[in-house]
Design an enzyme around this catalytic site. Structure first.
Site, PDB file in Angstrom:
ATOM      1  N   HIS A 114      -3.525   6.870   2.714  1.00 40.79           N
ATOM      2  CA  HIS A 114      -3.904   5.590   2.111  1.00 40.79           C
ATOM      3  C   HIS A 114      -5.247   5.175   2.701  1.00 40.79           C
ATOM      4  CE1 HIS A 114      -4.234   1.488   1.099  1.00 40.79           C
ATOM      5  NE2 HIS A 114      -3.859   1.029   2.278  1.00 40.79           N
ATOM      6  N   ASN A 155     -10.266  -0.609  -0.114  1.00 43.42           N
ATOM      7  CA  ASN A 155      -8.814  -0.441  -0.001  1.00 43.42           C
ATOM      8  C   ASN A 155      -8.183  -0.937  -1.307  1.00 43.42           C
ATOM      9  OD1 ASN A 155      -6.067  -0.912   0.533  1.00 43.42           O
ATOM     10  ND2 ASN A 155      -6.425  -1.582   2.633  1.00 43.42           N
ATOM     11  N   CYS A 204       0.807  -1.224   0.000  1.00 46.16           N
ATOM     12  CA  CYS A 204       0.000   0.000   0.000  1.00 46.16           C
ATOM     13  C   CYS A 204       0.845   1.281   0.000  1.00 46.16           C
ATOM     14  CB  CYS A 204      -0.931   0.001   1.200  1.00 46.16           C
ATOM     15  SG  CYS A 204      -1.890  -1.500   1.306  1.00 46.16           S
TER      16      CYS A 204
END
Ligand code: UT7
Length: 328
Positions: A255, A285, A115
């Site tokens: 994020h 996500n 990520c």
């Protein structure tokens, strides 16, 4: 000679049309819309079809970014594709995107930092541009995570979605662009989020496939606490390095891991809710793609404009983390 900074001069994003809602997941695994919404903030995520793959979304996002930067694919010298879900193990997805774009003067490569990958990419090319070694770079975060998700594991399958975001970086006037950026990793936390199958350690066999070793495995609860602490600490460090305080920042684009993680980071940093961007409800996500998708949405809607001071921060498998302070 005037000292130049590296800045983002064009962005784009793309995601599959297919949507997987919480109601769809209720029919697939023992979960509920109420649990997913209250624990993660997610209502739906985009999901690639069987014949769709990572480089297609990366290329679509990159084309927009290059066009908005007023450049041509031939102007790009480096393509860094941040992905944990490449089209295939070789060639790199960056090289495949290079071919799809016709970016004949670029070197394409991948960075595997989960990520945090987009922040890894911009941190890598920042000094190349600032020192004049290259002029224009393309940094892409592109993922088709849903093909690595075990849809019998309710702890992971409700979170992840697919998509891509891209940024063209180039020289900008001093005082603008990237003011501070830092990336970190700690591989001792390997097993908090990993996909062990398919590599040289376990190989690929009927056994590894039957055991689902190629799927993402996550100790979500343990990761949660480390994620909040790491993102808040490195953000504070980068603000200080840029000579700014949170009050100077117009927008935080974290994020999009989990709405509760975003809220906890904001509260630790002392930033008010209105200054923190969130699109997790609609996209879930998307790992390395989440920051560039969110930033491009903010640019298109006018939330990021000329003069905006923006803080980016990410945390992901590895574990990896980072923060970047930019002025547009
Ligand atoms: O992208 C960067 C890397 N990833 C992250 O940063 C993700 C970080 N972690 C998270 O987002 C959260 O930890 C999760 C959303 C994954 C899980 O939320 P949580 O509040 O940490 O839940 P938990 O794992 O502590 O589980 C609490 C309960 C458990 O049941 P028991 O043992 O209390 O009976 C789980 O089995 O919730 C259960 N549970 C679920 N229930 C319904 C776990 N997943 C689900 C689900 N639906 N999907």
């Amino acid at each position: 000679m005037t000292q130049l900074n590296a800045g983002i001069i064009g962005m784009g994003h793309s995601y599959p049309e297919g949507i997987l809602t919480n109601a769809d997941l209720e029919r697939m695994v023992e979960t509920s819309d109420e649990w997913i919404t209250s624990r993660t903030g997610i209502k739906q995520r985009h999901k690639a079809a069987d014949n769709e793959y990572t480089s297609q979304f990366g290329t679509a996002a990159a084309k927009q970014a290059i066009e908005r930067a007023g450049l041509k694919p031939e102007d790009i010298e480096i393509i860094v594709c941040a992905t944990t879900t490449p089209d295939q193990i070789m060639p790199s997805t960056g090289a495949l995107i290079q071919a799809q774009l016709g970016a004949v003067n670029a070197a394409g490569m991948d960075v595997f930092a989960a990520c945090s990958g987009f922040l890894y990419g911009i941190t890598m090319v920042e000094s190349m541009i600032r020192t004049g070694a290259i002029k224009y770079a393309l940094v892409i975060g592109a993922e088709v995570l849903t093909k690595y998700v075990d849809y019998t594991d309710r702890g992971t399958c409700v979170i992840f979605g697919d998509g891509a975001g891209a940024a063209v970086l180039g020289p900008v006037e001093s005082g603008k662009g990237i003011l501070a950026t830092k990336i970190k990793s700690d591989g001792r936390y390997e097993e908090q989020l990993y996909a062990p199958g398919g590599g040289t350690k376990l190989g690929t066999s009927h056994k590894t496939i039957d055991e689902g070793q190629h799927f993402f495995k996550m100790k979500g609860n343990e990761l949660f606490k480390v994620a909040v602490r790491s993102m808040a600490d490195i953000s504070a460090e980068m603000l200080e390095k840029a000579g700014l305080t949170v009050d100077d920042i117009d927008l935080v684009v974290p994020h999009q891991a989990n709405q509760r993680i975003t809220d906890a980071v904001a509260s630790r940093l002392g930033v008010s809710e209105e200054k923190v961007y969130s699109n997790i409800a609609l996209l879930g996500n998307t790992s390395s793609a989440s920051i560039p998708i969110a930033m491009d949405e903010c640019i298109q809607s006018g939330r990021i404009k000329e003069g905006s001071k923006v803080l980016l921060t990410a945390f992901g498998g590895g574990v990896t983390w980072g923060a970047t302070v930019l002025q547009f």
